[in-house]
Scaffold this motif. Structure first.
Motif, mmCIF file in Angstrom:
data_model
loop_
_atom_site.group_PDB
_atom_site.id
_atom_site.type_symbol
_atom_site.label_atom_id
_atom_site.label_comp_id
_atom_site.label_asym_id
_atom_site.label_seq_id
_atom_site.Cartn_x
_atom_site.Cartn_y
_atom_site.Cartn_z
ATOM 1 N N PHE A 1 0.836 -1.208 0.000
ATOM 2 C CA PHE A 1 0.000 0.000 0.000
ATOM 3 C C PHE A 1 0.871 1.259 0.000
ATOM 4 O O PHE A 1 0.493 2.285 -0.585
ATOM 5 N N GLY A 2 2.043 1.194 0.654
ATOM 6 C CA GLY A 2 2.959 2.329 0.596
ATOM 7 C C GLY A 2 3.488 2.543 -0.800
ATOM 8 O O GLY A 2 3.559 3.676 -1.289
ATOM 9 N N ASP B 1 -0.257 17.987 0.577
ATOM 10 C CA ASP B 1 0.048 17.114 1.711
ATOM 11 C C ASP B 1 -0.246 17.820 3.032
ATOM 12 O O ASP B 1 -0.849 17.250 3.941
ATOM 13 N N THR B 2 0.210 19.061 3.124
ATOM 14 C CA THR B 2 0.012 19.836 4.355
ATOM 15 C C THR B 2 -1.458 20.026 4.652
ATOM 16 O O THR B 2 -1.908 19.899 5.808
ATOM 17 N N ILE B 3 -2.239 20.313 3.609
ATOM 18 C CA ILE B 3 -3.678 20.514 3.794
ATOM 19 C C ILE B 3 -4.345 19.235 4.283
ATOM 20 O O ILE B 3 -5.163 19.259 5.217
ATOM 21 N N VAL B 4 -3.997 18.093 3.670
ATOM 22 C CA VAL B 4 -4.617 16.818 4.062
ATOM 23 C C VAL B 4 -4.288 16.479 5.508
ATOM 24 O O VAL B 4 -5.174 16.130 6.295
ATOM 25 N N VAL B 5 -3.004 16.582 5.885
ATOM 26 C CA VAL B 5 -2.604 16.253 7.259
ATOM 27 C C VAL B 5 -3.252 17.221 8.250
ATOM 28 O O VAL B 5 -3.716 16.807 9.323
ATOM 29 N N ALA B 6 -3.314 18.506 7.882
ATOM 30 C CA ALA B 6 -3.923 19.495 8.770
ATOM 31 C C ALA B 6 -5.417 19.218 8.968
ATOM 32 O O ALA B 6 -5.926 19.277 10.094
ATOM 33 N N LEU B 7 -6.126 18.914 7.872
ATOM 34 C CA LEU B 7 -7.562 18.621 7.979
ATOM 35 C C LEU B 7 -7.809 17.349 8.786
ATOM 36 O O LEU B 7 -8.724 17.299 9.620
ATOM 37 N N LEU B 8 -6.987 16.322 8.543
ATOM 38 C CA LEU B 8 -7.134 15.070 9.288
ATOM 39 C C LEU B 8 -6.900 15.308 10.778
ATOM 40 O O LEU B 8 -7.690 14.855 11.625
ATOM 41 N N THR B 9 -5.833 16.029 11.090
ATOM 42 C CA THR B 9 -5.516 16.300 12.498
ATOM 43 C C THR B 9 -6.596 17.150 13.150
ATOM 44 O O THR B 9 -6.986 16.905 14.307
ATOM 45 N N LEU B 10 -7.121 18.141 12.414
ATOM 46 C CA LEU B 10 -8.173 19.003 12.949
ATOM 47 C C LEU B 10 -9.426 18.196 13.260
ATOM 48 O O LEU B 10 -10.030 18.353 14.330
ATOM 49 N N ILE C 1 -3.849 8.522 -2.459
ATOM 50 C CA ILE C 1 -2.507 8.603 -1.881
ATOM 51 C C ILE C 1 -2.570 8.467 -0.368
ATOM 52 O O ILE C 1 -1.883 7.628 0.242
ATOM 53 N N TRP C 2 -3.419 9.275 0.249
ATOM 54 C CA TRP C 2 -3.444 9.276 1.702
ATOM 55 C C TRP C 2 -4.199 8.089 2.270
ATOM 56 O O TRP C 2 -3.906 7.642 3.383
ATOM 57 N N GLY C 3 -5.134 7.551 1.503
ATOM 58 C CA GLY C 3 -5.755 6.291 1.911
ATOM 59 C C GLY C 3 -4.725 5.171 1.897
ATOM 60 O O GLY C 3 -4.692 4.318 2.796
ATOM 61 N N GLY C 4 -3.849 5.172 0.880
ATOM 62 C CA GLY C 4 -2.786 4.182 0.802
ATOM 63 C C GLY C 4 -1.792 4.322 1.936
ATOM 64 O O GLY C 4 -1.376 3.326 2.539
ATOM 65 N N TYR C 5 -1.424 5.560 2.256
ATOM 66 C CA TYR C 5 -0.497 5.778 3.368
ATOM 67 C C TYR C 5 -1.100 5.299 4.686
ATOM 68 O O TYR C 5 -0.395 4.734 5.535
ATOM 69 N N PHE C 6 -2.401 5.551 4.863
ATOM 70 C CA PHE C 6 -3.046 5.108 6.105
ATOM 71 C C PHE C 6 -3.032 3.591 6.224
ATOM 72 O O PHE C 6 -2.694 3.037 7.284
ATOM 73 N N LEU C 7 -3.390 2.884 5.145
ATOM 74 C CA LEU C 7 -3.373 1.421 5.179
ATOM 75 C C LEU C 7 -1.951 0.898 5.359
ATOM 76 O O LEU C 7 -1.729 -0.115 6.042
ATOM 77 N N TYR C 8 -1.002 1.557 4.761
ATOM 78 C CA TYR C 8 0.424 1.239 4.911
ATOM 79 C C TYR C 8 0.811 1.215 6.389
ATOM 80 O O TYR C 8 1.574 0.347 6.841
ATOM 81 N N PHE C 9 0.248 2.153 7.139
ATOM 82 C CA PHE C 9 0.521 2.243 8.574
ATOM 83 C C PHE C 9 -0.422 1.362 9.393
ATOM 84 O O PHE C 9 0.013 0.567 10.234
ATOM 85 N N TYR C 10 -1.721 1.460 9.130
ATOM 86 C CA TYR C 10 -2.710 0.832 10.009
ATOM 87 C C TYR C 10 -2.698 -0.694 9.937
ATOM 88 O O TYR C 10 -2.917 -1.369 10.949
ATOM 89 N N ILE C 11 -2.429 -1.257 8.768
ATOM 90 C CA ILE C 11 -2.406 -2.717 8.645
ATOM 91 C C ILE C 11 -1.369 -3.329 9.583
ATOM 92 O O ILE C 11 -1.546 -4.452 10.077
ATOM 93 N N THR C 12 -0.305 -2.586 9.878
ATOM 94 C CA THR C 12 0.722 -3.114 10.784
ATOM 95 C C THR C 12 0.181 -3.327 12.196
ATOM 96 O O THR C 12 0.767 -4.097 12.966
ATOM 97 N N PHE C 13 -0.909 -2.672 12.557
ATOM 98 C CA PHE C 13 -1.531 -2.894 13.874
ATOM 99 C C PHE C 13 -1.887 -4.367 14.060
ATOM 100 O O PHE C 13 -1.812 -4.900 15.165
ATOM 101 N N ILE D 1 -5.564 8.282 14.710
ATOM 102 C CA ILE D 1 -4.845 9.229 15.564
ATOM 103 C C ILE D 1 -3.344 8.967 15.483
ATOM 104 O O ILE D 1 -2.542 9.896 15.301
ATOM 105 N N ALA D 2 -2.949 7.697 15.611
ATOM 106 C CA ALA D 2 -1.525 7.356 15.537
ATOM 107 C C ALA D 2 -0.960 7.701 14.165
ATOM 108 O O ALA D 2 0.181 8.169 14.049
ATOM 109 N N PHE D 3 -1.751 7.487 13.126
ATOM 110 C CA PHE D 3 -1.310 7.810 11.766
ATOM 111 C C PHE D 3 -1.095 9.313 11.609
ATOM 112 O O PHE D 3 -0.090 9.756 11.031
ATOM 113 N N ALA D 4 -2.033 10.116 12.114
ATOM 114 C CA ALA D 4 -1.892 11.571 12.026
ATOM 115 C C ALA D 4 -0.654 12.044 12.776
ATOM 116 O O ALA D 4 0.106 12.893 12.282
ATOM 117 N N MET D 5 -0.427 11.488 13.958
ATOM 118 C CA MET D 5 0.739 11.885 14.745
ATOM 119 C C MET D 5 2.036 11.469 14.046
ATOM 120 O O MET D 5 3.016 12.216 14.028
#
Length: 338
Positions: free
Chosen positions: A55-56, A131-140, A231-243, A259-263
């Motif tokens: 996914f990454g 990228d900045t906008i997506v991460v900022a909106l997700l974190t918000l 892109i960001w859905g792929g990055y999230f799965l790249y991270f979250y599947i490891t859980f 939350i962990a992905f945003a951080m």
């Protein structure tokens, strides 16, 4: 290359790396390393982590397609494979020299596609702003629905950078400096505009602005938005599947995963090789806040970061090697969009 250049390049590599290593030592020096190694050896489903790597790679491939769309809006169609390989190589180079990979990818695309470097740099700014906008909106959004976690996190880990920025803007000398800089720019670009070097700099900024405007010139804006989400859905799965590779995280759920992905995404934004140290800190702190033992959280961060880093380097090296091979013998004719 003289001694000063070697020294400067060495500092560019070693200083951020040293910061990351020091933070790693701070995070792990008081932890039970034997417990961490127990998890690493027997408590990890490595097959799940290896599956997540796809996914990454897919997300970075779509990023290459999105970048080619931005470049195409400048009026010249580029080879999609070149954009994809450049993106892969970008991340590998960043592992050695933070943020230099972005300059490198613009350079190789300028070489193989015969497009001015400054225009490509403008499209890079658009890419990073998205990228900045997506991460900022997700974190918000996550802050709104998980205000307790973020309040406690920043209470325990004061945002030093925010405090520095506040102090900087509260100083009158900051505004004096800004005014002085504006006057210098006005004098150079208005009163000295006849000079050859000023003309070249002006042309460079003009090209950068043309590249920056590429977002408004895109023919299929809906496709651009869809690709951004992919892109960001792929990055999230790249991270979250490891859980699901660890017993202590597999039941935490998608909310904590987000939350962990945003951080972790905030950690990667820091100009340190791969976010080393910062990424670990953000992930470990988040998992501990939701009840994961600190040794388990340390093992999670250690294993996931190490495997993903090796993957990024390997795919990046492939992209770096593939670029000259894929363009061997190409002439200066307009390429087909393959």
């Amino acid at each position: 290359m003289d001694f000063k250049q070697i020294f400067r390049k060495s500092i560019q590599i070693l200083l951020p790396l040293a910061i990351g290593v020091i933070l790693l030592w701070y995070l792990y020096h008081n932890q039970d390393l034997s417990e961490i190694m127990r998890v690493v050896k027997k408590g990890v489903r490595y097959d799940i982590i290896f599956f997540s790597l796809l996914f990454g790679l897919a997300a970075n491939t779509v990023r290459g397609l999105r970048w080619s769309m931005l470049i195409n809006s400048l009026g010249k169609r580029v080879r999609r494979r070149n954009a994809i390989y450049a993106i892969w190589g970008n991340y590998a180079i960043n592992m050695a020299l933070p943020r230099v990979g972005e300059i490198w990818r613009c350079g190789v695309m300028s070489k193989y596609e015969k497009i001015p470097f400054a225009k490509l740099l403008g499209t890079l700014f658009v890419d990073r702003i998205m990228d900045t906008i997506v991460v900022a909106l997700l974190t918000l959004c996550l802050c709104v629905f998980n205000i307790g976690f973020f309040r406690d996190f920043f209470a325990e880990n004061p945002p030093v950078i925010i405090a520095m920025i506040y102090k900087w803007f509260s100083s009158v000398w900051t505004y004096v400096g800004i005014l002085f800089l504006v006057l210098i720019c006005w004098f150079v670009f208005v009163k000295l505009k006849h000079l050859s070097i000023v003309k070249k700099v002006t042309e460079m900024f003009r090209n950068m602005w043309e590249g920056f405007k590429s977002l408004w010139k895109i023919e299929h804006k809906v496709h651009f938005i869809i690709q951004t989400l992919l892109i960001w859905g792929g990055y999230f799965l790249y991270f979250y599947i490891t859980f699901f590779a660890f017993d202590f995280t597999k039941d935490l759920g998608i909310r904590i995963g987000l939350i962990a992905f945003a951080m972790s995404s905030i950690g990667v934004a820091v100009p340190v090789q791969g976010g080393i140290g910062i990424w670990h800190f953000m992930v470990i702190s988040t998992l501990v806040a939701f009840g994961v033992d600190i040794s388990d959280a340390g093992a999670f961060a250690m294993v996931v970061f190490a495997i993903q880093t090796v993957w990024v380097i390997l795919t990046g090296l492939f992209g770096i090697v593939a670029l000259p091979i894929a363009n061997k013998g190409d002439k200066d004719t307009a390429p087909e969009n393959d």
